[in-house]
Design a protein around this motif. Structure first.
Motif, PDB file in Angstrom:
ATOM      1  N   THR A  51     -79.887 -52.219 -35.498  1.00  0.00           N
ATOM      2  CA  THR A  51     -78.550 -53.068 -36.089  1.00  0.00           C
ATOM      3  C   THR A  51     -77.584 -52.930 -35.251  1.00  0.00           C
ATOM      4  OG1 THR A  51     -79.634 -52.451 -38.179  1.00  0.00           O
ATOM      5  CG2 THR A  51     -76.980 -52.916 -38.107  1.00  0.00           C
ATOM      6  N   ARG A  52     -77.294 -51.806 -34.593  1.00  0.00           N
ATOM      7  CA  ARG A  52     -76.428 -51.507 -33.521  1.00  0.00           C
ATOM      8  C   ARG A  52     -76.260 -52.541 -32.295  1.00  0.00           C
ATOM      9  NH1 ARG A  52     -76.883 -46.159 -35.053  1.00  0.00           N
ATOM     10  NH2 ARG A  52     -78.223 -45.791 -33.478  1.00  0.00           N
ATOM     11  N   ALA A  53     -77.828 -52.715 -31.827  1.00  0.00           N
ATOM     12  CA  ALA A  53     -77.947 -53.727 -30.637  1.00  0.00           C
ATOM     13  C   ALA A  53     -77.517 -54.911 -31.047  1.00  0.00           C
ATOM     14  CB  ALA A  53     -79.366 -53.495 -30.614  1.00  0.00           C
ATOM     15  N   MET A  54     -77.607 -55.545 -32.391  1.00  0.00           N
ATOM     16  CA  MET A  54     -77.222 -56.786 -32.822  1.00  0.00           C
ATOM     17  C   MET A  54     -75.894 -57.143 -32.659  1.00  0.00           C
ATOM     18  SD  MET A  54     -79.696 -58.826 -33.856  1.00  0.00           S
ATOM     19  CE  MET A  54     -79.021 -59.933 -35.162  1.00  0.00           C
ATOM     20  N   THR A  62     -82.968 -62.538 -27.368  1.00  0.00           N
ATOM     21  CA  THR A  62     -83.075 -61.809 -26.044  1.00  0.00           C
ATOM     22  C   THR A  62     -83.380 -60.572 -26.448  1.00  0.00           C
ATOM     23  OG1 THR A  62     -81.498 -62.923 -24.986  1.00  0.00           O
ATOM     24  CG2 THR A  62     -81.742 -60.790 -24.388  1.00  0.00           C
ATOM     25  N   LEU A  63     -83.078 -59.969 -27.722  1.00  0.00           N
ATOM     26  CA  LEU A  63     -83.389 -58.629 -28.042  1.00  0.00           C
ATOM     27  C   LEU A  63     -85.098 -58.637 -28.417  1.00  0.00           C
ATOM     28  CD1 LEU A  63     -80.738 -57.692 -30.632  1.00  0.00           C
ATOM     29  CD2 LEU A  63     -81.207 -56.560 -28.303  1.00  0.00           C
ATOM     30  N   LEU A  64     -85.472 -59.860 -29.010  1.00  0.00           N
ATOM     31  CA  LEU A  64     -86.887 -59.918 -29.338  1.00  0.00           C
ATOM     32  C   LEU A  64     -87.629 -60.057 -28.107  1.00  0.00           C
ATOM     33  CD1 LEU A  64     -86.836 -62.367 -32.449  1.00  0.00           C
ATOM     34  CD2 LEU A  64     -87.239 -59.835 -32.578  1.00  0.00           C
ATOM     35  N   ALA A  65     -87.412 -60.484 -27.359  1.00  0.00           N
ATOM     36  CA  ALA A  65     -87.796 -60.786 -25.789  1.00  0.00           C
ATOM     37  C   ALA A  65     -87.967 -59.486 -25.156  1.00  0.00           C
ATOM     38  CB  ALA A  65     -87.284 -61.860 -24.858  1.00  0.00           C
ATOM     39  N   GLY A  66     -86.915 -58.632 -25.240  1.00  0.00           N
ATOM     40  CA  GLY A  66     -87.125 -57.359 -24.623  1.00  0.00           C
ATOM     41  C   GLY A  66     -87.970 -56.240 -25.265  1.00  0.00           C
ATOM     42  N   LEU A  67     -88.084 -56.534 -26.518  1.00  0.00           N
ATOM     43  CA  LEU A  67     -89.175 -55.761 -27.511  1.00  0.00           C
ATOM     44  C   LEU A  67     -90.561 -56.361 -26.787  1.00  0.00           C
ATOM     45  CD1 LEU A  67     -87.475 -55.483 -30.861  1.00  0.00           C
ATOM     46  CD2 LEU A  67     -87.913 -53.547 -29.278  1.00  0.00           C
ATOM     47  N   SER A 201     -96.048 -64.812 -32.843  1.00  0.00           N
ATOM     48  CA  SER A 201     -95.062 -65.730 -33.535  1.00  0.00           C
ATOM     49  C   SER A 201     -94.722 -64.966 -34.868  1.00  0.00           C
ATOM     50  CB  SER A 201     -95.765 -67.095 -33.932  1.00  0.00           C
ATOM     51  OG  SER A 201     -96.096 -67.626 -32.627  1.00  0.00           O
ATOM     52  N   VAL A 202     -95.830 -64.394 -35.659  1.00  0.00           N
ATOM     53  CA  VAL A 202     -95.523 -63.829 -36.788  1.00  0.00           C
ATOM     54  C   VAL A 202     -94.594 -62.488 -36.525  1.00  0.00           C
ATOM     55  CG1 VAL A 202     -96.605 -62.757 -39.006  1.00  0.00           C
ATOM     56  CG2 VAL A 202     -97.748 -64.874 -37.909  1.00  0.00           C
ATOM     57  N   ALA A 203     -94.736 -61.804 -35.587  1.00  0.00           N
ATOM     58  CA  ALA A 203     -94.158 -60.624 -35.501  1.00  0.00           C
ATOM     59  C   ALA A 203     -92.429 -61.153 -34.975  1.00  0.00           C
ATOM     60  CB  ALA A 203     -94.676 -59.739 -34.419  1.00  0.00           C
ATOM     61  N   SER A 204     -92.493 -62.109 -34.133  1.00  0.00           N
ATOM     62  CA  SER A 204     -91.116 -62.604 -34.105  1.00  0.00           C
ATOM     63  C   SER A 204     -90.235 -63.241 -35.140  1.00  0.00           C
ATOM     64  CB  SER A 204     -91.327 -63.593 -33.017  1.00  0.00           C
ATOM     65  OG  SER A 204     -89.988 -64.198 -32.704  1.00  0.00           O
ATOM     66  N   VAL A 205     -90.978 -63.853 -36.102  1.00  0.00           N
ATOM     67  CA  VAL A 205     -90.337 -64.384 -37.359  1.00  0.00           C
ATOM     68  C   VAL A 205     -90.102 -63.289 -38.131  1.00  0.00           C
ATOM     69  CG1 VAL A 205     -90.694 -65.586 -39.561  1.00  0.00           C
ATOM     70  CG2 VAL A 205     -91.404 -66.705 -37.343  1.00  0.00           C
ATOM     71  N   LEU A 206     -90.803 -62.159 -38.537  1.00  0.00           N
ATOM     72  CA  LEU A 206     -90.660 -61.255 -39.306  1.00  0.00           C
ATOM     73  C   LEU A 206     -89.461 -60.176 -38.514  1.00  0.00           C
ATOM     74  CD1 LEU A 206     -94.194 -60.079 -40.468  1.00  0.00           C
ATOM     75  CD2 LEU A 206     -92.354 -61.515 -41.886  1.00  0.00           C
ATOM     76  N   LEU A 207     -89.519 -60.004 -37.359  1.00  0.00           N
ATOM     77  CA  LEU A 207     -88.443 -59.039 -36.679  1.00  0.00           C
ATOM     78  C   LEU A 207     -87.054 -59.603 -36.867  1.00  0.00           C
ATOM     79  CD1 LEU A 207     -90.476 -57.505 -33.739  1.00  0.00           C
ATOM     80  CD2 LEU A 207     -89.521 -56.141 -35.652  1.00  0.00           C
ATOM     81  N   ARG A 208     -87.059 -60.987 -36.770  1.00  0.00           N
ATOM     82  CA  ARG A 208     -85.788 -61.735 -36.551  1.00  0.00           C
ATOM     83  C   ARG A 208     -85.336 -61.600 -37.921  1.00  0.00           C
ATOM     84  NH1 ARG A 208     -83.385 -65.605 -33.572  1.00  0.00           N
ATOM     85  NH2 ARG A 208     -85.587 -65.866 -32.466  1.00  0.00           N
ATOM     86  N   ARG A 209     -86.090 -61.673 -38.949  1.00  0.00           N
ATOM     87  CA  ARG A 209     -85.682 -61.481 -40.429  1.00  0.00           C
ATOM     88  C   ARG A 209     -84.976 -60.120 -40.640  1.00  0.00           C
ATOM     89  NH1 ARG A 209     -90.118 -64.673 -43.894  1.00  0.00           N
ATOM     90  NH2 ARG A 209     -89.784 -66.741 -43.401  1.00  0.00           N
ATOM     91  N   ARG A 210     -85.723 -59.080 -40.111  1.00  0.00           N
ATOM     92  CA  ARG A 210     -85.587 -57.426 -40.370  1.00  0.00           C
ATOM     93  C   ARG A 210     -83.982 -57.354 -39.417  1.00  0.00           C
ATOM     94  NH1 ARG A 210     -88.111 -53.903 -43.739  1.00  0.00           N
ATOM     95  NH2 ARG A 210     -90.438 -54.357 -43.540  1.00  0.00           N
ATOM     96  N   LEU A 211     -83.913 -57.819 -38.255  1.00  0.00           N
ATOM     97  CA  LEU A 211     -82.745 -57.655 -37.761  1.00  0.00           C
ATOM     98  C   LEU A 211     -81.466 -58.519 -38.120  1.00  0.00           C
ATOM     99  CD1 LEU A 211     -84.107 -57.859 -33.950  1.00  0.00           C
ATOM    100  CD2 LEU A 211     -83.693 -55.888 -35.049  1.00  0.00           C
ATOM    101  N   THR A 212     -81.648 -59.594 -38.502  1.00  0.00           N
ATOM    102  CA  THR A 212     -80.562 -60.394 -39.215  1.00  0.00           C
ATOM    103  C   THR A 212     -79.944 -59.624 -40.668  1.00  0.00           C
ATOM    104  OG1 THR A 212     -82.104 -61.835 -40.086  1.00  0.00           O
ATOM    105  CG2 THR A 212     -81.081 -62.431 -38.092  1.00  0.00           C
TER     106      THR A 212
END
Length: 215
Positions: A51-54, A62-67, A201-212
């Motif tokens: 959350t702080r990284a956001m 960029t955060l997802l790409a880094g992960l 793809s699935v991980a990216s979508v779910l992580l994006r939702r978690r981060l936002t």
């Protein structure tokens, strides 16, 4: 070792007696470690690190790409370590270098995708670390990492094709035992590529939702 060819002539082979077990361990442990390491991702989410990284100037992409790069780098390092040990210590010949490199990279991406997906779904880091290894072992056993795929019944062989481990090991057997090249493992490359795209793809979508959502 000495082998007899189909024309009846005896000859020498450079196939190591570890040529089956080392690829099995590469496939098994790269996947297990990728999934189990997801506990770290869950912990960073729960503790608010993500959350702080956001709040930084970096975008969510960029955060997802880094992960993704981080998980891939760890999986690739482990895979290459096993490849080197197999060649140096156990005298393995991994076969065609280009084809072997493609398999290593694809499987590292599968391991990274599995880790990111588990990290996106799970909420308890301790449970992830406890459950991921047994689940990984079951999937690995189904994919031929414990016993040769050939001893499976026809029904089990059909079921085993539903897990990526089977395709990775099929590729390695073609390279190590049959001296195949890229064209000979195109089936494994295609299926593993589909797994990579699906997992990431699935991980990216779910992580994006978690981060936002900050969860």
């Amino acid at each position: 070792m000495t082998v007899t060819t189909v024309d009846g002539n005896a000859g020498s082979s450079t196939i190591s007696r570890f040529s089956l077990t080392v690829p099995q361990n590469l496939v098994l442990f790269t996947f297990i470690n990728g999934a189990a390491s997801a506990g770290f991702l869950v912990r960073t989410r729960r503790e608010g690190v993500m959350t702080r990284a956001m709040s930084s100037p970096a975008s969510t992409g960029t955060l997802l790409a880094g992960l993704g790069i981080g998980w891939f780098a760890v999986a690739l390092f482990q895979s290459l370590l096993i490849v080197v040990i197999g060649a140096v210590v156990f005298g393995m010949d991994w076969g065609n270098p280009l084809a072997a490199g493609i398999l290593v990279v694809l499987w590292a991406l599968v391991g990274a995708g599995a880790g990111l997906l588990v990290g996106a779904i799970a909420d308890d880091p301790d449970r992830v670390s406890a459950i991921s290894p047994p689940v990984g072992i079951v999937l690995g056993a189904l994919g031929g990492c414990m016993i040769p795929f050939e001893v499976f019944s026809p029904t089990m062989q059909s079921i085993a094709k539903a897990v990526p481990h089977t395709w990775a090991l099929n590729g390695w057997r073609t390279l190590v035992f049959d001296g195949g090249g890229v064209a000979d493992i195109r089936g494994s490359i295609a299926v593993l590529s589909v797994w990579v795209v699906a997992l990431l793809s699935v991980a990216s979508v779910l992580l994006r939702r978690r981060l936002t959502s900050g969860s």
